[in-house]
Design an enzyme around this catalytic site. Structure first.
Site, PDB file in Angstrom:
ATOM      1  N   ASP A  13       0.833  -1.211   0.000  1.00 11.06           N
ATOM      2  CA  ASP A  13       0.000   0.000   0.000  1.00 11.06           C
ATOM      3  C   ASP A  13       0.866   1.259   0.000  1.00 11.06           C
ATOM      4  O   ASP A  13       0.713   2.154  -0.824  1.00 11.06           O
ATOM      5  CB  ASP A  13      -0.848   0.039   1.286  1.00 11.06           C
ATOM      6  CG  ASP A  13      -2.318  -0.247   1.027  1.00 11.06           C
ATOM      7  OD1 ASP A  13      -2.828   0.154  -0.022  1.00 11.06           O
ATOM      8  OD2 ASP A  13      -2.942  -0.852   1.896  1.00 11.06           O
ATOM      9  N   GLU A  16      -4.454   7.738   1.316  1.00  8.15           N
ATOM     10  CA  GLU A  16      -5.018   7.114   2.513  1.00  8.15           C
ATOM     11  C   GLU A  16      -3.953   6.775   3.535  1.00  8.15           C
ATOM     12  O   GLU A  16      -4.194   6.848   4.740  1.00  8.15           O
ATOM     13  CB  GLU A  16      -5.758   5.834   2.104  1.00  8.15           C
ATOM     14  CG  GLU A  16      -6.314   5.067   3.283  1.00  8.15           C
ATOM     15  CD  GLU A  16      -7.000   3.772   2.864  1.00  8.15           C
ATOM     16  OE1 GLU A  16      -7.643   3.155   3.720  1.00  8.15           O
ATOM     17  OE2 GLU A  16      -6.875   3.391   1.694  1.00  8.15           O
ATOM     18  N   ASP A  71      -5.734   6.163  -3.711  1.00  2.48           N
ATOM     19  CA  ASP A  71      -5.934   4.982  -2.870  1.00  2.48           C
ATOM     20  C   ASP A  71      -5.048   3.901  -3.463  1.00  2.48           C
ATOM     21  O   ASP A  71      -5.370   3.316  -4.498  1.00  2.48           O
ATOM     22  CB  ASP A  71      -7.395   4.537  -2.867  1.00  2.48           C
ATOM     23  CG  ASP A  71      -7.660   3.492  -1.777  1.00  2.48           C
ATOM     24  OD1 ASP A  71      -6.686   2.887  -1.294  1.00  2.48           O
ATOM     25  OD2 ASP A  71      -8.836   3.281  -1.416  1.00  2.48           O
ATOM     26  N   ILE A  96      -4.074   0.779  -2.749  1.00  7.98           N
ATOM     27  CA  ILE A  96      -4.674  -0.541  -2.934  1.00  7.98           C
ATOM     28  C   ILE A  96      -6.023  -0.526  -2.235  1.00  7.98           C
ATOM     29  O   ILE A  96      -6.103  -0.665  -1.010  1.00  7.98           O
ATOM     30  CB  ILE A  96      -3.784  -1.681  -2.384  1.00  7.98           C
ATOM     31  CG1 ILE A  96      -2.448  -1.723  -3.127  1.00  7.98           C
ATOM     32  CG2 ILE A  96      -4.492  -3.028  -2.504  1.00  7.98           C
ATOM     33  CD1 ILE A  96      -1.504  -2.818  -2.659  1.00  7.98           C
ATOM     34  N   ASP A  97      -7.069  -0.322  -3.000  1.00  8.55           N
ATOM     35  CA  ASP A  97      -8.410  -0.325  -2.426  1.00  8.55           C
ATOM     36  C   ASP A  97      -8.872  -1.769  -2.260  1.00  8.55           C
ATOM     37  O   ASP A  97      -8.591  -2.624  -3.090  1.00  8.55           O
ATOM     38  CB  ASP A  97      -9.377   0.427  -3.348  1.00  8.55           C
ATOM     39  CG  ASP A  97     -10.758   0.568  -2.728  1.00  8.55           C
ATOM     40  OD1 ASP A  97     -10.848   1.166  -1.645  1.00  8.55           O
ATOM     41  OD2 ASP A  97     -11.731   0.062  -3.320  1.00  8.55           O
ATOM     42  N   THR A 111      -8.102  -3.561   0.684  1.00  9.20           N
ATOM     43  CA  THR A 111      -6.894  -4.177   1.231  1.00  9.20           C
ATOM     44  C   THR A 111      -7.178  -5.555   1.820  1.00  9.20           C
ATOM     45  O   THR A 111      -6.353  -6.469   1.713  1.00  9.20           O
ATOM     46  CB  THR A 111      -6.274  -3.267   2.315  1.00  9.20           C
ATOM     47  OG1 THR A 111      -6.115  -1.955   1.785  1.00  9.20           O
ATOM     48  CG2 THR A 111      -4.937  -3.783   2.776  1.00  9.20           C
ATOM     49  N   ASP A 114     -11.424   7.057  -2.226  1.00  6.45           N
ATOM     50  CA  ASP A 114     -12.180   5.957  -2.820  1.00  6.45           C
ATOM     51  C   ASP A 114     -12.941   6.375  -4.067  1.00  6.45           C
ATOM     52  O   ASP A 114     -13.217   5.536  -4.927  1.00  6.45           O
ATOM     53  CB  ASP A 114     -13.212   5.404  -1.826  1.00  6.45           C
ATOM     54  CG  ASP A 114     -12.605   4.737  -0.619  1.00  6.45           C
ATOM     55  OD1 ASP A 114     -11.651   3.969  -0.801  1.00  6.45           O
ATOM     56  OD2 ASP A 114     -13.088   4.981   0.506  1.00  6.45           O
TER      57      ASP A 114
END
Length: 432
Positions: free
Chosen positions: A86, A111, A183, A185-186, A188, A354
């Site tokens: 991430d 994020e 973001d 890695i949405d 996770t 997001d």
């Protein structure tokens, strides 16, 4: 120092927007925002390679998980995780885009905190260094001296990436007006869980690695409106023989009267990643006119965490055309691709990072992403004409931490205003 592929051949490639600042000065080349979207796609592809590299070896992946601090947790999950993947993805995007557009790195927000604590109690700030060796040395500190794992990640962070011409045309937007939400890695949890055998229902995956997305959205710092977006799906297709994954990306630009998108007829690559040229076009592109689409039955994708009231109302309206899926980015992508008409979420646990990128793509397609509760409030006040779209420059007042950037009113992602109206009519009686 990262070298882009266009330079490694010894040739300039102004089409891809991958020239160094020195190249631009020497050729009289001026920054333009058509190059910005190319830079974002380029960064997302490198990020996707990092995400896949981290999943390639389970022994490596097991080293990359660190539980988030209380102030960073998404309250929707009992346990939320921050992975080194991430953070590294986020820092690579900042580094690469900032290198091409000096100064914009100060307006790239994400994020994740880039701070890690290793086993020795040392605080390490993850970043992309000038050389691959320096980055590997830094990452090895996070990984408690595991240089082999650090070298794999550093190699991914410094690799060359080639992307095709995006055919955007020239689009000029003042750079000092631009902010970027990332973001890295949405979804996770799905990334960590790593389910690879999930089966789709009407093209929609309810869970699994297919629900993981990398989201990069550009917005106007003054108005807060989304301008550009890239959604990268790093685990789109798995080769049944090699078990290796290939990805796919989608992009869109909506600025003034300009609306271009990788899903539109102007695009030759159809949004397909350079690693996945054999992938078929999404089925919705083979449908008839927009009028034909409007005649289809209303369909929606929801979170399993949606309220019982909203679920009940939508099930009554949609019947079998209701779906559930993981990841806000992925659910929004389902709307972008036309797999469903709307994504509805009434809770306040999605965030600006997001939504910004899929919102921009939806705008380029004639849709958008509305603030659900504000739209309902206005309708209850008798204003049925004015719908409130999400904006990305205003934090929630009197709130600390990640919740400052929450979408407090929930959202409706839509491709057609007719479908937005249908949702608002359906939910008009619920409490806001």
């Amino acid at each position: 120092m990262v070298e882009y592929s266009s330079r490694s051949t010894g040739k300039h490639s102004s089409k891809l927007g991958l020239l160094s600042p020195e190249d631009k000065r020497s050729t009289g080349f001026e920054d333009k925002m058509s190059d910005m979207i190319a830079a974002l796609v380029h960064a997302s592809e490198k990020a996707a390679k990092i995400a896949r590299a981290c999943r390639l070896e389970e022994s490596l992946f097991g080293l990359l998980i660190e539980e988030k601090k209380e102030g960073e947790k998404n309250k929707k999950f009992v346990t939320d995780f921050k992975t080194l993947a991430d953070v590294l993805v986020q820092e690579v995007i900042k580094h690469d885009v900032g290198k091409q557009f000096p100064g914009i790195e100060n307006n790239i927000f994400g994020e994740e905190s880039n701070e890690f604590m290793n086993g020795l109690g040392e605080k390490i700030h993850v970043k992309v260094c000038e050389t691959e060796q320096e980055t590997a040395k830094l990452l090895s500190k996070v990984l408690d001296g595991n240089m082999k794992a650090a070298e794999v990640l550093a190699r991914s962070a410094h690799q060359n990436i080639v992307i095709p011409d995006l055919n955007t045309g020239r689009i000029d937007i003042p750079q000092d007006r631009l902010g970027v939400w990332v973001d890295p890695i949405d979804s996770t949890f799905q990334y960590i869980k790593g389910v690879s055998d999930s089966k789709p229902n009407n093209n929609i995956y309810s869970c699994g690695l297919q629900c993981v997305t990398i989201l990069i959205g550009v917005y106007d710092l003054h108005s807060g409106t989304p301008i550009m977006g890239v959604v990268n799906q790093p685990f789109a297709v798995q080769d049944p023989e090699t078990q290796r994954w290939s990805g796919q990306y989608y992009w869109g630009i909506s600025y003034g009267t300009t609306n271009v998108c990788s899903l539109g007829p102007h695009s030759k690559n159809g949004g397909v990643s350079s690693e996945s040229n054999s992938m078929p076009a999404p089925q919705h592109l083979k449908k008839g006119s927009a009028a034909d689409l409007e005649e289809e039955r209303f369909s929606a994708v929801l979170s399993t965490g949606e309220t019982v009231c909203v679920q009940t109302l939508l099930k009554e309206a949609c019947g079998d055309n209701i779906h559930y899926a993981a990841g806000a980015g992925y659910k929004s992508l389902c709307v972008v691709l036309g797999f469903v008409d709307v994504y509805v979420f009434s809770e306040d646990t999605t965030f600006k990072w997001d939504c910004c990128s899929p919102h921009a793509i939806l705008k380029s397609l004639g849709g958008g992403m509305a603030d659900l509760k504000e739209c309902l409030r206005r309708r209850q006040d008798g204003n049925r004409e004015d719908c409130s779209e999400l904006v990305y420059n205003v934090p929630v007042q009197d709130v600390k931490g990640a919740d400052r950037w929450a979408n407090k009113g929930g959202l409706v992602a839509y491709r057609s205003h007719k479908h937005l109206e249908a949702v608002l009519n359906l939910l008009s009686g619920i409490s806001v």
